[in-house]
Design an enzyme around this catalytic site. Structure first.
Site, PDB file in Angstrom:
ATOM      1  N   GLU A  21      10.869   4.648   8.068  1.00 55.70           N
ATOM      2  CA  GLU A  21      10.222   3.357   7.821  1.00 55.70           C
ATOM      3  C   GLU A  21      10.752   2.322   8.819  1.00 55.70           C
ATOM      4  OE1 GLU A  21       7.635   2.012   5.870  1.00 55.70           O
ATOM      5  OE2 GLU A  21       8.186   0.340   7.159  1.00 55.70           O
ATOM      6  N   GLU A  57     -10.113 -13.775  -2.175  1.00 57.52           N
ATOM      7  CA  GLU A  57      -8.886 -13.959  -2.962  1.00 57.52           C
ATOM      8  C   GLU A  57      -8.047 -15.104  -2.409  1.00 57.52           C
ATOM      9  OE1 GLU A  57      -8.179  -9.449  -4.709  1.00 57.52           O
ATOM     10  OE2 GLU A  57      -7.235  -9.973  -2.828  1.00 57.52           O
ATOM     11  N   LYS A  85       0.051 -10.945  -3.564  1.00 55.92           N
ATOM     12  CA  LYS A  85      -1.277 -11.551  -3.745  1.00 55.92           C
ATOM     13  C   LYS A  85      -1.557 -11.834  -5.218  1.00 55.92           C
ATOM     14  CE  LYS A  85      -4.508  -9.148  -4.757  1.00 55.92           C
ATOM     15  NZ  LYS A  85      -5.402  -8.277  -4.059  1.00 55.92           N
ATOM     16  N   GLU A 133     -17.504  -6.664 -25.425  1.00 63.85           N
ATOM     17  CA  GLU A 133     -18.432  -6.082 -26.408  1.00 63.85           C
ATOM     18  C   GLU A 133     -19.872  -6.104 -25.882  1.00 63.85           C
ATOM     19  OE1 GLU A 133     -19.098  -8.235 -30.125  1.00 63.85           O
ATOM     20  OE2 GLU A 133     -18.269 -10.049 -29.218  1.00 63.85           O
ATOM     21  N   HIS A 140     -15.119  -7.620 -31.566  1.00 62.55           N
ATOM     22  CA  HIS A 140     -15.666  -8.962 -31.679  1.00 62.55           C
ATOM     23  C   HIS A 140     -14.588  -9.972 -32.013  1.00 62.55           C
ATOM     24  CE1 HIS A 140     -18.827 -11.864 -32.235  1.00 62.55           C
ATOM     25  NE2 HIS A 140     -18.275 -12.246 -33.375  1.00 62.55           N
ATOM     26  N   ARG A 200     -19.519 -15.076   8.352  1.00 64.79           N
ATOM     27  CA  ARG A 200     -20.620 -14.970   9.319  1.00 64.79           C
ATOM     28  C   ARG A 200     -21.936 -14.541   8.673  1.00 64.79           C
ATOM     29  NH1 ARG A 200     -18.762  -9.467  12.469  1.00 64.79           N
ATOM     30  NH2 ARG A 200     -18.865  -8.198  10.597  1.00 64.79           N
ATOM     31  N   SER A 210       2.747   2.995   0.025  1.00 63.24           N
ATOM     32  CA  SER A 210       2.275   3.645  -1.203  1.00 63.24           C
ATOM     33  C   SER A 210       2.105   5.151  -1.015  1.00 63.24           C
ATOM     34  CB  SER A 210       0.931   3.042  -1.623  1.00 63.24           C
ATOM     35  OG  SER A 210       0.997   1.642  -1.669  1.00 63.24           O
ATOM     36  N   GLY A 211       1.330   5.554  -0.005  1.00 60.42           N
ATOM     37  CA  GLY A 211       1.011   6.976   0.194  1.00 60.42           C
ATOM     38  C   GLY A 211       2.220   7.779   0.619  1.00 60.42           C
ATOM     39  N   TYR A 225     -12.823  -8.847   0.157  1.00 60.61           N
ATOM     40  CA  TYR A 225     -12.024  -9.209  -1.009  1.00 60.61           C
ATOM     41  C   TYR A 225     -10.780 -10.019  -0.654  1.00 60.61           C
ATOM     42  CZ  TYR A 225      -8.453  -5.471  -0.640  1.00 60.61           C
ATOM     43  OH  TYR A 225      -7.411  -4.679  -0.251  1.00 60.61           O
ATOM     44  N   ALA A 227       8.919   5.276  14.266  1.00 58.17           N
ATOM     45  CA  ALA A 227       8.733   6.692  14.624  1.00 58.17           C
ATOM     46  C   ALA A 227       7.634   6.851  15.669  1.00 58.17           C
ATOM     47  CB  ALA A 227       8.357   7.476  13.369  1.00 58.17           C
ATOM     48  N   ALA A 252     -10.704  -4.113  -8.469  1.00 58.23           N
ATOM     49  CA  ALA A 252     -10.851  -5.509  -8.894  1.00 58.23           C
ATOM     50  C   ALA A 252     -10.595  -6.422  -7.711  1.00 58.23           C
ATOM     51  CB  ALA A 252      -9.857  -5.820 -10.004  1.00 58.23           C
ATOM     52  N   CYS A 273       1.369  -2.922   0.196  1.00 57.51           N
ATOM     53  CA  CYS A 273       1.123  -3.299  -1.195  1.00 57.51           C
ATOM     54  C   CYS A 273       2.259  -4.155  -1.752  1.00 57.51           C
ATOM     55  CB  CYS A 273       0.933  -2.038  -2.037  1.00 57.51           C
ATOM     56  SG  CYS A 273       0.642  -2.384  -3.763  1.00 57.51           S
ATOM     57  N   CYS A 329      -1.066  -6.202  -2.484  1.00 56.57           N
ATOM     58  CA  CYS A 329      -1.391  -6.325  -3.912  1.00 56.57           C
ATOM     59  C   CYS A 329      -0.414  -7.193  -4.705  1.00 56.57           C
ATOM     60  CB  CYS A 329      -1.395  -4.949  -4.585  1.00 56.57           C
ATOM     61  SG  CYS A 329      -1.703  -3.549  -3.520  1.00 56.57           S
ATOM     62  N   GLY A 335     -15.555 -12.499   4.397  1.00 56.93           N
ATOM     63  CA  GLY A 335     -16.319 -12.438   3.147  1.00 56.93           C
ATOM     64  C   GLY A 335     -15.921 -11.247   2.293  1.00 56.93           C
ATOM     65  N   THR A 354      -4.337   0.939  -2.959  1.00 59.08           N
ATOM     66  CA  THR A 354      -3.086   1.614  -3.294  1.00 59.08           C
ATOM     67  C   THR A 354      -3.286   2.875  -4.146  1.00 59.08           C
ATOM     68  OG1 THR A 354      -1.648  -0.239  -2.939  1.00 59.08           O
ATOM     69  CG2 THR A 354      -0.965   1.292  -4.660  1.00 59.08           C
TER      70      THR A 354
HETATM   71  C1  LIG Z   1      -3.689  -8.935   1.306  1.00 61.69           C
HETATM   72  C2  LIG Z   1      -3.899  -7.559   0.727  1.00 61.69           C
HETATM   73  C3  LIG Z   1      -4.139  -7.420  -0.613  1.00 61.69           C
HETATM   74  C4  LIG Z   1      -4.321  -6.156  -1.161  1.00 61.69           C
HETATM   75  N1  LIG Z   1      -4.578  -6.070  -2.493  1.00 61.69           N
HETATM   76  C5  LIG Z   1      -4.764  -4.855  -3.055  1.00 61.69           C
HETATM   77  C6  LIG Z   1      -4.997  -4.732  -4.448  1.00 61.69           C
HETATM   78  O1  LIG Z   1      -5.065  -5.734  -5.173  1.00 61.69           O
HETATM   79  N2  LIG Z   1      -5.149  -3.493  -4.966  1.00 61.69           N
HETATM   80  C7  LIG Z   1      -5.098  -2.370  -4.175  1.00 61.69           C
HETATM   81  O2  LIG Z   1      -5.243  -1.259  -4.706  1.00 61.69           O
HETATM   82  N3  LIG Z   1      -4.885  -2.454  -2.848  1.00 61.69           N
HETATM   83  C8  LIG Z   1      -4.714  -3.669  -2.269  1.00 61.69           C
HETATM   84  N4  LIG Z   1      -4.462  -3.766  -0.923  1.00 61.69           N
HETATM   85  C9  LIG Z   1      -4.477  -2.533  -0.108  1.00 61.69           C
HETATM   86  C10 LIG Z   1      -3.158  -1.750  -0.236  1.00 61.69           C
HETATM   87  O3  LIG Z   1      -2.086  -2.614   0.041  1.00 61.69           O
HETATM   88  C11 LIG Z   1      -3.187  -0.582   0.732  1.00 61.69           C
HETATM   89  O4  LIG Z   1      -4.343   0.183   0.504  1.00 61.69           O
HETATM   90  C12 LIG Z   1      -1.952   0.317   0.563  1.00 61.69           C
HETATM   91  O5  LIG Z   1      -0.763  -0.408   0.743  1.00 61.69           O
HETATM   92  C13 LIG Z   1      -2.038   1.456   1.584  1.00 61.69           C
HETATM   93  O6  LIG Z   1      -0.882   2.250   1.495  1.00 61.69           O
HETATM   94  P1  LIG Z   1      -0.467   3.177   2.714  1.00 61.69           P
HETATM   95  O7  LIG Z   1       0.620   4.055   2.215  1.00 61.69           O
HETATM   96  O8  LIG Z   1      -1.637   3.801   3.332  1.00 61.69           O
HETATM   97  O9  LIG Z   1       0.096   2.175   3.840  1.00 61.69           O
HETATM   98  P2  LIG Z   1       1.120   0.969   3.754  1.00 61.69           P
HETATM   99  O10 LIG Z   1       1.429   0.578   2.381  1.00 61.69           O
HETATM  100  O11 LIG Z   1       0.586  -0.063   4.670  1.00 61.69           O
HETATM  101  O12 LIG Z   1       2.453   1.581   4.363  1.00 61.69           O
HETATM  102  C14 LIG Z   1       2.568   1.910   5.717  1.00 61.69           C
HETATM  103  C15 LIG Z   1       4.029   1.822   6.093  1.00 61.69           C
HETATM  104  O13 LIG Z   1       4.207   2.458   7.356  1.00 61.69           O
HETATM  105  C16 LIG Z   1       5.166   1.737   8.088  1.00 61.69           C
HETATM  106  N5  LIG Z   1       4.980   2.085   9.514  1.00 61.69           N
HETATM  107  C17 LIG Z   1       3.878   1.859  10.279  1.00 61.69           C
HETATM  108  N6  LIG Z   1       4.065   2.401  11.490  1.00 61.69           N
HETATM  109  C18 LIG Z   1       5.293   2.976  11.490  1.00 61.69           C
HETATM  110  C19 LIG Z   1       6.067   3.700  12.471  1.00 61.69           C
HETATM  111  N7  LIG Z   1       5.563   3.952  13.691  1.00 61.69           N
HETATM  112  N8  LIG Z   1       7.290   4.140  12.122  1.00 61.69           N
HETATM  113  C20 LIG Z   1       7.802   3.900  10.866  1.00 61.69           C
HETATM  114  N9  LIG Z   1       7.129   3.229   9.920  1.00 61.69           N
HETATM  115  C21 LIG Z   1       5.891   2.775  10.233  1.00 61.69           C
HETATM  116  C22 LIG Z   1       4.849   0.289   7.765  1.00 61.69           C
HETATM  117  O14 LIG Z   1       5.951  -0.562   8.025  1.00 61.69           O
HETATM  118  C23 LIG Z   1       4.520   0.385   6.270  1.00 61.69           C
HETATM  119  O15 LIG Z   1       5.662   0.180   5.480  1.00 61.69           O
HETATM  120  C24 LIG Z   1      -4.261  -5.008  -0.336  1.00 61.69           C
HETATM  121  C25 LIG Z   1      -3.996  -5.140   1.035  1.00 61.69           C
HETATM  122  C26 LIG Z   1      -3.812  -6.396   1.557  1.00 61.69           C
HETATM  123  C27 LIG Z   1      -3.539  -6.527   3.030  1.00 61.69           C
END
Ligand SMILES: Cc1cc2nc3c(=O)[nH]c(=O)nc-3n(C[C@H](O)[C@H](O)[C@H](O)COP(=O)(O)OP(=O)(O)OC[C@H]3O[C@@H](n4cnc5c(N)ncnc54)[C@H](O)[C@@H]3O)c2cc1C
Length: 459
Positions: free
Chosen positions: A38, A184, A54, A448, A443, A201, A18-19, A180, A118, A348, A46, A51, A178, A317
């Protein structure tokens, strides 16, 4: 002073989650030469194991309750049968489609995709396989990974990553945790028909949320058939062989062992920084391995930055997206963007029922503001009456300060996530209780009630 032309790229992003994808695209739109490395599938946690899958599984699980409720509305529903293989295949197809969408987004933005793992080799250099790439700025957006406890037999357990590709729906599942993700998955397995135990726990679910939310959710999950084993821990896992009823034997710290076919640990996640070469490059990490960054997401090395789960501020995300946007604008001269307001991030939990929340919990508000007023309501919504479902919804407003600002809106009930999103806008605008009261309700809805609560709970 170095110029960007001395480097292969202006920005080299590690991680197309995502980021990382957001920062890459925004930076490229501001004229930067960008590549993203990647190691796995595009879209990160995500899209692939978070997300999106899930939410699809959660939606699937909700049908069992809907079939039950339909009877009260005159529907004769024949015995429904669920097929795990169909759900997983359809879910995989959708994720594959999204992987393709991410690929196109990067290509359209002019971001080069480098496939591989990387490793940072200096303030401006990154090794991927036998290539060395140089960049004026490096962004670490490597996310997090599940943390498994060091107990005997842990190799028999699975993490949330594995749960999305189980070959079949287990008959007996124990979900540990315990937070989210734990609640879920317990709701998913339970809704799909597995005998489900949630083992935690401590006595409290969702400890990062208002305390009433965890309590209301626990009561509802138990009502739906999830066995709650609170204040218990698993000490060891062993194979259990019992004349055709093989499974796993979970030794608890207290009480008899549990027998299950699958045990899922959702007991936390850690930042993905191992083996990245960060320490050798001089980047400071905290005790959990998170990259320490300043307000602008820059690490202790001025050319190395980090956003998302790897900075361990708020693993969501939309937070990773916002941080990526802020960083790209800051580095490449876009409009000044403020870092997200972490106190007002709506979120949520897609358990059954859902939980939605924005702003401060009652305890946080009391700590920060001293005098607070709390408004609560718990009732059976109209649609539960014909189906004879006792499931109540729970709503809570936290109001603080001389201007009676609404600082927290919390809910346990159907579609809580959809509903809280709108209230997040109100809180972002600094809405007061008087403005909530002046707003007309829609309503008949659950929502509401948020604008008709008049009597504070006696404190
Ligand atoms: C089960 C679960 C459910 C979730 N549900 C939600 C939700 O409902 N809503 C929500 O907002 N968030 C949810 N999240 C959290 C959300 O998925 C994360 O906050 C979000 O994906 C973080 O994005 P990011 O860019 O930090 O990292 P990521 O999306 O984890 O991306 C990191 C990427 O870096 C790559 N990478 C890692 N190391 C290397 C390397 N050395 N070289 C090259 N590539 C590498 C990985 O393969 C990965 O693709 C959930 C997470 C989980 C585990």
């Amino acid at each position: 002073m170095t110029t960007s032309s001395q480097f292969d790229y202006d920005l080299l992003v590690i991680g197309a989650g995502s980021g990382g994808v957001r920062a890459s695209r925004v930076a490229a739109s501001l004229g930067a030469r960008v590549a993203v490395v990647e190691a796995g599938r595009l879209g990160g946690t995500c899209v692939n194991v978070g997300c999106i899958p899930k939410k699809l599984l959660s939606h699937a699980a909700h049908f069992s309750q809907a079939f039950e409720e339909a009877r009260g509305f005159g529907w004769q529903v024949p015995q429904a049968r669920f097929d795990w293989a169909t759900l997983i295949a359809n879910k995989d197809r959708e994720i594959h489609r999204l992987n393709g969408v991410y690929d196109q987004l990067l290509a359209k933005a002019g971001v080069e995709l480098v496939t591989g793992r990387a490793r940072i080799t200096g303030p401006h250099s990154v090794a991927v396989g036998d290539r060395t790439l140089s960049a004026r700025h490096i962004l670490v957006a490597t996310g997090g990974r599940p943390q498994m406890p060091a107990i005997a037999g842990i190799e028999w357990a699975i993490s949330s990553d594995d749960a999305f590709s189980l070959p079949e729906l287990p008959r007996r599942v124990v979900v540990v945790g315990g937070g989210y993700i734990a609640v879920e998955f317990a709701s998913i397995f339970n809704g799909l028909g597995a005998e489900t135990t949630l083992l935690h726990r401590s006595a409290r679910l969702l400890r990062h949320f208002d305390a009433d939310l965890g309590a209301a959710l626990a009561a509802q999950m138990a009502h739906h058939g999830v066995q709650l084993r609170l204040e218990r821990q698993i000490e060891a896992i062993a194979q259990h062989v019992d004349r055709g009823d093989d499974g796993l034997q979970l030794q608890l710290d207290d009480g008899p062992a549990l027998i299950a076919d699958c045990v899922l640990f959702a007991t936390g996640r850690v930042p993905n920084t191992e083996g990245l070469g960060l320490e050798a490059a001089g980047v400071q990490l905290d005790a959990r391995g998170a990259v320490l960054v300043d307000e602008g997401f820059t690490s202790s090395i001025p050319s190395i930055h980090a956003v998302g789960d790897v900075v361990d501020r708020m693993a969501l995300t939309p937070v990773a997206l916002a941080e990526g946007t802020v960083l790209a604008h800051r580095l490449f001269g876009g409009a000044d963007k403020a870092a997200p307001d972490y106190a007002l991030v709506p979120t949520a939990v897609f358990s059954h029922p859902n939980v939605g929340t924005v702003g401060l919990s009652e305890a946080q508000a009391r700590e920060r503001h001293g005098d607070v007023q709390v408004f609560e309501s718990s009732f059976r919504p109209l649609t539960n009456r014909l189906s004879d479902t006792p499931e109540p919804v729970f709503l809570k407003l936290v109001v603080a300060g001389a201007d009676q600002r609404v600082v927290g809106v919390h809910m346990v009930g159907e579609e809580a996530g959809e509903l809280i999103q709108g209230f997040a806008v109100a809180l972002q605008c600094g809405a007061t209780k008087a403005q909530f009261d002046a707003t007309l309700g829609i309503h008949p809805t659950i929502a509401e009630e948020f604008v008709t609560m008049r009597e504070p709970v006696a404190s």
